[in-house]
Structure formats: structure tokens, C-alpha cells
Design a protein around this motif. Structure first.
Motif, PDB file in Angstrom:
ATOM      1  N   VAL A  59      67.606  23.243  86.864  1.00 20.89           N
ATOM      2  CA  VAL A  59      68.695  22.596  86.129  1.00 20.89           C
ATOM      3  C   VAL A  59      69.443  21.626  87.038  1.00 20.89           C
ATOM      4  CG1 VAL A  59      70.901  23.004  84.979  1.00 20.89           C
ATOM      5  CG2 VAL A  59      68.947  24.470  84.475  1.00 20.89           C
ATOM      6  N   ILE A  60      69.729  22.055  88.275  1.00 22.39           N
ATOM      7  CA  ILE A  60      70.408  21.165  89.227  1.00 22.39           C
ATOM      8  C   ILE A  60      69.542  19.944  89.517  1.00 22.39           C
ATOM      9  CG2 ILE A  60      71.342  20.978  91.555  1.00 22.39           C
ATOM     10  CD1 ILE A  60      71.937  23.970  91.456  1.00 22.39           C
ATOM     11  N   TRP A  61      68.251  20.179  89.684  1.00 20.83           N
ATOM     12  CA  TRP A  61      67.312  19.078  89.951  1.00 20.83           C
ATOM     13  C   TRP A  61      67.326  18.060  88.815  1.00 20.83           C
ATOM     14  CZ3 TRP A  61      64.032  18.052  94.092  1.00 20.83           C
ATOM     15  CH2 TRP A  61      63.043  17.094  93.861  1.00 20.83           C
ATOM     16  N   MET A  62      67.266  18.554  87.579  1.00 22.14           N
ATOM     17  CA  MET A  62      67.262  17.649  86.433  1.00 22.14           C
ATOM     18  C   MET A  62      68.607  16.951  86.267  1.00 22.14           C
ATOM     19  SD  MET A  62      64.230  17.717  85.359  1.00 22.14           S
ATOM     20  CE  MET A  62      64.504  16.712  83.894  1.00 22.14           C
ATOM     21  N   ILE A  67      70.673   9.904  88.015  1.00 26.12           N
ATOM     22  CA  ILE A  67      71.158   9.141  89.166  1.00 26.12           C
ATOM     23  C   ILE A  67      69.988   8.603  89.972  1.00 26.12           C
ATOM     24  CG2 ILE A  67      72.505   9.268  91.293  1.00 26.12           C
ATOM     25  CD1 ILE A  67      74.151  11.473  90.000  1.00 26.12           C
ATOM     26  N   GLU A  68      68.955   9.440  90.132  1.00 24.51           N
ATOM     27  CA  GLU A  68      67.781   9.027  90.895  1.00 24.51           C
ATOM     28  C   GLU A  68      67.056   7.876  90.205  1.00 24.51           C
ATOM     29  OE1 GLU A  68      64.045  11.245  93.080  1.00 24.51           O
ATOM     30  OE2 GLU A  68      64.630  11.858  91.067  1.00 24.51           O
ATOM     31  N   LEU A  88      67.372  13.415  99.908  1.00 19.04           N
ATOM     32  CA  LEU A  88      68.785  13.787  99.773  1.00 19.04           C
ATOM     33  C   LEU A  88      68.995  14.687  98.556  1.00 19.04           C
ATOM     34  CD1 LEU A  88      70.652  10.457 100.653  1.00 19.04           C
ATOM     35  CD2 LEU A  88      70.606  12.584 101.981  1.00 19.04           C
ATOM     36  N   LYS A  89      68.286  14.379  97.477  1.00 14.72           N
ATOM     37  CA  LYS A  89      68.412  15.213  96.282  1.00 14.72           C
ATOM     38  C   LYS A  89      67.940  16.630  96.566  1.00 14.72           C
ATOM     39  CE  LYS A  89      65.572  14.875  92.762  1.00 14.72           C
ATOM     40  NZ  LYS A  89      64.899  14.450  91.509  1.00 14.72           N
ATOM     41  N   ARG A  90      66.826  16.772  97.281  1.00 15.43           N
ATOM     42  CA  ARG A  90      66.320  18.099  97.620  1.00 15.43           C
ATOM     43  C   ARG A  90      67.319  18.869  98.483  1.00 15.43           C
ATOM     44  NH1 ARG A  90      61.653  14.791  97.961  1.00 15.43           N
ATOM     45  NH2 ARG A  90      60.054  15.389  96.425  1.00 15.43           N
ATOM     46  N   ILE A  91      67.917  18.171  99.447  1.00 17.12           N
ATOM     47  CA  ILE A  91      68.894  18.826 100.319  1.00 17.12           C
ATOM     48  C   ILE A  91      70.105  19.292  99.516  1.00 17.12           C
ATOM     49  CG2 ILE A  91      70.496  18.454 102.228  1.00 17.12           C
ATOM     50  CD1 ILE A  91      68.411  16.558 103.447  1.00 17.12           C
ATOM     51  N   LEU A 224      68.222  29.679  77.608  1.00 15.95           N
ATOM     52  CA  LEU A 224      69.489  30.410  77.578  1.00 15.95           C
ATOM     53  C   LEU A 224      70.334  30.101  78.812  1.00 15.95           C
ATOM     54  CD1 LEU A 224      71.398  32.424  76.357  1.00 15.95           C
ATOM     55  CD2 LEU A 224      70.016  34.285  77.315  1.00 15.95           C
ATOM     56  N   VAL A 225      69.739  30.137  80.000  1.00 18.02           N
ATOM     57  CA  VAL A 225      70.497  29.858  81.219  1.00 18.02           C
ATOM     58  C   VAL A 225      71.025  28.423  81.207  1.00 18.02           C
ATOM     59  CG1 VAL A 225      70.352  29.649  83.728  1.00 18.02           C
ATOM     60  CG2 VAL A 225      69.273  31.591  82.577  1.00 18.02           C
ATOM     61  N   SER A 226      70.220  27.480  80.736  1.00 19.06           N
ATOM     62  CA  SER A 226      70.671  26.086  80.660  1.00 19.06           C
ATOM     63  C   SER A 226      71.858  25.946  79.709  1.00 19.06           C
ATOM     64  CB  SER A 226      69.522  25.188  80.203  1.00 19.06           C
ATOM     65  OG  SER A 226      68.433  25.244  81.093  1.00 19.06           O
TER      66      SER A 226
END
Length: 303
Positions: A59-62, A67-68, A88-91, A224-226
Motif C-alpha cells: 500500500v505504501i509502495w502504491m 509521484i514516481e 529513494l522510494k524503496r528506502i 480489507l487492510v487497504s
């Protein structure tokens, strides 16, 4: 921030399930519900494990994806800039996941999952292949070095045994020749198979129909978590309460339904009281069976 879910108008039971899934806090659940989830082999859904951490990282990645995309379009003339943005996104994803795990008390299952996934992500950044077995071993060493007594905790034992089972069954789980629904069932069986002796030792019963939840509940967990995370960030979106209530109610129905079917078939639950020596022998026997199946599969593929 979690209190924002109350603004959505969720029921107490839905919020209690949300606390269990996102925080590993079962205090709001009734004794009957906790027992139903344990009998159905769904207790791992109420403990922040690899499933939850993986969903949250996704979810954070998406969330950074728009922005990416925009930055990538603006910097389309420079591939180096795009690679830097990706790293940077991975970090950032790794750091935010670490903050989440720390905020919920750093349970062993969540730390194990965060370490493994972070190491795999760092391997991609460094363009180096990383073995899941090595990542799991490193996570175990970190946890033991931090607190040697964690080896005796049920969460530590079940978490690593479940992952070991999944990794051992990985050739079948990734096989395109098997239907997707069967692989979902096999995933649940693989995770519960190696954990079963330890479950019997600690809880004196084994969820014989636990594989059912792998088909009926686990595929719905990312949704559900999203929705819960979206509700926490945007509590004004009251319409989110409808699907959240429906999904949490469905989880409760499945847990209670599996228990009813098991009682009707067995007349109750099968109780066990194995010793540690019996648990060790059972684990070695299960390992021998899986290795034998892998040898047969290798011979079949080679011929």
C-alpha cells in the motif's frame, strides 16, 4: 490515528477486528471470537505477520506511485534520475514499515517479515540476488541477538515455521500448471503444516479445516487492510464503513462456520498434549515428507 476509525461509524466488533489486524491487539475481541478464530486456524490474521506487513508495504509502495510517474515524466531525459527516485522510494517504504512495526510493539512475526522484505528490497536496489532462506536466517539471528528469550515465544516459533513451510512448498506455489485456487489452498496448508506440531503443543488442538480460510478469507485481506488504512487517513469517507463491515462480518462467519463444521464432523475438537521431543520428531517427519515429494517432483520434471 487509529481512533479515526470511530468516525467512520464502524461497529465495535469491526473496530476490534481492525485493531487485531493492524495492531495485533485482541483485547477488544470477545473470548468466543478469539476461540473461534483459533479453532478455524485464523489466529494469524489477528497477529501482525508477514501477510499484514507485505500488504502494508504494498500500500505504501502504491501510494508513492503517482509521484514516481510524474517525476519520471519530468525527468524522462535522465535515466539516472529515475533510478535514484526508485531507490529513494524503496528506502522510504522500508523506513515507514520499520516505524509501523516499532509503533505496534515490534512483535517477532512483524519484525521477521519486515526484515525479510526489507532485505529483499535492498537486494533489488543493489542488483544482487537475495535468498529468502538467508533473509529468514538473518531475521532470526537479529531477533535472537536482541532478545535470546524470544526463541521460547510462541509467536517466534509459529512465524518462522510457517515461513519455512511456504518456502519448502515454493516450487508448487509458483507452478503455472496448478489452478490459482488450489495454490491458495496449498499456501495455507504449507504455512499450517509445519506449524501444526507447535500449535498442538501450545494450544492442544490443530485446526484441521484451517486450509479453508486460505481460500475464503486470505484473498480478501489486501482489500480489507487497504480500506482500513484509507479510513484512518480519510475518516470523512463514511461510505468505506459498508465494505469494511461486510468483510469483517464475513471473517467472523467463516471462523464460526469452520468451527461448526469441525464439531459436526468430529463431535468436538481433537485435543493433543505432545512433549517437546514429540514436536521435534513430528517436525523432522514433516520435513522428510516434503523433501521426498521434492525429490519425486525433480525426477518427474527431469524425465
Amino acid at each position: 490515528m487509529f481512533e479515526r476509525l470511530y468516525e467512520l461509524g464502524l461497529s465495535d466488533e469491526a473496530i476490534a477486528l481492525a485493531q487485531g489486524m493492524l495492531l495485533g491487539d485482541r483485547s477488544g475481541l470477545s473470548t468466543e471470537m478469539v476461540s473461534a478464530f483459533r479453532t478455524a486456524g485464523m489466529s494469524h490474521l489477528m497477529a501482525v505477520s508477514g501477510l499484514h506487513v507485505g500488504i502494508i508495504m504494498s500500500v505504501i509502495w502504491m501510494g508513492f506511485r503517482p509521484i514516481e510517474i510524474v517525476a519520471g515524466q519530468l525527468a524522462s531525459v535522465s535515466l539516472t534520475v529515475q533510478y535514484v527516485l526508485g531507490d529513494l522510494k524503496r528506502i522510504v517504504v522500508i523506513l515507514l514499515t520499520a516505524c509501523y512495526v516499532w509503533q505496534i510493539g515490534a512483535p517477532p512475526s512483524a519484525v521477521r517479515a519486515a526484515l525479510m522484505l526489507s532485505l529483499l528490497m535492498l537486494g533489488w536496489m543493489l542488483h544482487r540476488s537475495t535468498s529468502a532462506w538467508r533473509c529468514m536466517a538473518f531475521a532470526a539471528l537479529v531477533l535472537i541477538a536482541w532478545d535470546p528469550w524470544t526463541v521460547g515465544e510462541v509467536g517466534f516459533q509459529l512465524s518462522f515455521l510457517a515461513v519455512a513451510g511456504i518456502l519448502l512448498f515454493q516450487p508448487w506455489l509458483q507452478s503455472d500448471r496448478l489452478p490459482r485456487w488450489f495454490r491458495l489452498v496449498l499456501l495455507s496448508v504449507a504455512a499450517q503444516w509445519f506449524a501444526a506440531p507447535v500449535v498442538a503443543f501450545w494450544f492442544h488442538q490443530i485446526p484441521l479445516l484451517g486450509w479453508v480460510q486460505g481460500l475464503l478469507v486470505v484473498p480478501l485481506m489486501p482489500i480489507l487492510v487497504s480500506l482500513l488504512l484509507m479510513g484512518m487517513l480519510l475518516p470523512s469517507l463514511h461510505f468505506l464503513a459498508v465494505p469494511i463491515e461486510a468483510l469483517t462480518t464475513w471473517m467472523g462467519w467463516v471462523a464460526q462456520g469452520i468451527g461448526c463444521v469441525e464439531r459436526s464432523l468430529l463431535g468436538g475438537h481433537l485435543y493433543f498434549s505432545p512433549t517437546w521431543w514429540e514436536v521435534l520428531l513430528a517436525e523432522l517427519l514433516l520435513l522428510a515428507i516434503v523433501l521426498y515429494l521434492k525429490v519425486l517432483n525433480f525426477r518427474k520434471c527431469s524425465t
